[in-house]
Design an enzyme around this catalytic site. Structure first.
Site, PDB file in Angstrom:
ATOM      1  N   LYS A 100       0.851  -1.189   0.000  1.00 13.21           N
ATOM      2  CA  LYS A 100       0.000   0.000   0.000  1.00 13.21           C
ATOM      3  C   LYS A 100       0.885   1.237   0.000  1.00 13.21           C
ATOM      4  O   LYS A 100       1.642   1.469   0.942  1.00 13.21           O
ATOM      5  CB  LYS A 100      -0.913   0.017   1.233  1.00 13.21           C
ATOM      6  N   GLY A 161      -8.559   8.567   9.691  1.00 14.12           N
ATOM      7  CA  GLY A 161      -8.828   8.563  11.128  1.00 14.12           C
ATOM      8  C   GLY A 161      -9.903   9.535  11.570  1.00 14.12           C
ATOM      9  O   GLY A 161     -10.138   9.688  12.764  1.00 14.12           O
ATOM     10  N   ALA A 187      -9.872   5.022   4.148  1.00 16.37           N
ATOM     11  CA  ALA A 187      -9.835   6.173   5.064  1.00 16.37           C
ATOM     12  C   ALA A 187     -11.152   6.913   5.131  1.00 16.37           C
ATOM     13  O   ALA A 187     -11.788   7.187   4.109  1.00 16.37           O
ATOM     14  CB  ALA A 187      -8.729   7.165   4.707  1.00 16.37           C
ATOM     15  N   GLY A 188     -11.541   7.246   6.340  1.00 11.48           N
ATOM     16  CA  GLY A 188     -12.676   8.112   6.569  1.00 11.48           C
ATOM     17  C   GLY A 188     -13.949   7.424   7.022  1.00 11.48           C
ATOM     18  O   GLY A 188     -14.859   8.063   7.527  1.00 11.48           O
ATOM     19  N   ASN A 209      -9.232   1.266   9.521  1.00  7.30           N
ATOM     20  CA  ASN A 209      -8.500   0.917  10.737  1.00  7.30           C
ATOM     21  C   ASN A 209      -9.195   1.526  11.957  1.00  7.30           C
ATOM     22  O   ASN A 209      -9.769   0.836  12.790  1.00  7.30           O
ATOM     23  CB  ASN A 209      -7.048   1.394  10.627  1.00  7.30           C
ATOM     24  N   THR A 210      -9.206   2.874  12.023  1.00  8.12           N
ATOM     25  CA  THR A 210      -9.705   3.536  13.225  1.00  8.12           C
ATOM     26  C   THR A 210     -11.190   3.263  13.479  1.00  8.12           C
ATOM     27  O   THR A 210     -11.614   3.207  14.644  1.00  8.12           O
ATOM     28  CB  THR A 210      -9.460   5.055  13.121  1.00  8.12           C
TER      29      THR A 210
END
Lengths: 259, 66
Positions: A100, A161, A187-188, A209-210
């Site tokens: 990535k 995040g 993301a997001g 992830n987050t």
């Protein structure tokens, strides 16, 4: 069988997850297992010197034999740093070449620097890497990354995040409509409905992830995300009903009513 | 002789090879990758790589990340 194909390899799960920010490796492992993810991102960092031997490592919690590792270039602000990091990752993971790429442009927003990203992608593709690339949601840039030879384009839904969800479905739709390689929202995503919306748009997968690690109960959120990605994918494949603006359509028969 | 390992200076009486350095740092057997003066050293060459005064080494591992 509805599979996600990346660089010629088939995956049954369309949810890709990051392994950062968990409480400990046990929570990481339980969340990853609950999510059903087959591809997990990892970061490459300097080892602690003087670390006690036998200290647990991520590779023990998530054996590379069971999961496809996706080493990232998180924290890199130049093409050169990103390229160096991924060459180290390839050595570390015995020649593993699926990576990535992300090159950041600003520490506050973590918004990608697409000029550096494009430079890095060109070098890495020439060097034999299979590059999944984090990108802004600019459809032209996304197409250029595909033309360079990236194996997946991964536009942001919103800032890394941030959990702000899908801010520009219209741009994502243009990217999806134009792409010949998988489009993965990266993301997001903040909660399950965000993942479902991404998949309903026709994204091939979602990377997060987050949204999981930062949830009150990460393992339960991992389960929710698995279902959301599946539900969104099925809704996309099924094809939603057309929207009728300002006019209703009864679901029950209009004849045979008692009088 | 002096080496810089992950940005920190380390002193040695004799020039170690890379395997010996990793042993001294308690890193033997760990899954890692090494850059010496910005060039990757393949794992198979650790024992044959004699380090020189002033070498800069980066020793990295995989950690949790998104």
């Amino acid at each position: 069988m509805d599979e996600l194909i990346i660089a010629g390899k088939a995956y049954s799960s369309r949810l890709l997850i990051g392994t950062g920010k968990y409480k400990d490796f046990d929570e990481t492992r339980r969340a990853v297992e609950e999510s059903g993810a087959q591809i997990v991102t990892v970061a490459i960092r300097r080892t602690n010197i003087g670390q006690t031997a036998g200290e647990p490592s991520l590779l023990d919690a998530l054996p590379p034999s069971k999961f496809t590792y996706l080493p990232n270039t998180a924290g890199c602000y130049s093409a050169d740093d990103a390229i160096r990091t991924l060459r180290l990752a390839r050595e570390l993971l015995d020649g593993h070449d699926l990576v990535k790429l992300e090159v950041l442009g600003d520490p506050k927003t973590l918004y990608p620097n697409m000029v550096e990203t494009i430079h890095a992608a060109e070098v890495l593709v020439r060097d034999g890497f299979k590059v999944m690339v984090y990108t802004s949601d600019d459809p032209i840039i996304a197409k250029q990354l595909e033309e360079i030879g990236c194996v997946a384009v991964m536009p942001l839904a919103s800032l890394i995040g941030s959990g702000m969800g899908i801010l520009n479905p219209w741009n994502l739709q243009i990217i999806i409509d134009n792409a010949k390689v998988p489009v993965i929202v990266d993301a997001g995503v903040g909660t399950a409905s965000d993942a479902a919306i991404a998949m309903e748009l026709g994204c091939d997968g979602v990377l997060m992830n987050t949204a999981i690690a930062g949830a009150g109960n990460p393992v339960l959120m991992a389960s929710a995300m698995k279902k959301a990605v599946q539900a969104g994918r099925e809704a996309f494949l099924a094809g939603r009903m057309p929207k009728k603006l300002y006019s209703a359509s009864p679901s029950s028969p209009t004849t045979g009513l008692i009088s | 002789m002096q080496l810089t390992v992950n940005g920190v200076p380390h002193s040695f009486e004799q020039n170690p090879n890379l395997s010996q350095l990793l042993e001294t740092l308690n890193l033997t057997g760990k899954r890692l990758a090494v850059e010496r003066n910005s060039e990757i050293v393949p794992r198979s060459q650790f024992g044959d790589t004699l380090l020189a005064d002033g070498d800069k080494l980066e020793i990295v591992v995989a950690v949790g990340g998104g």
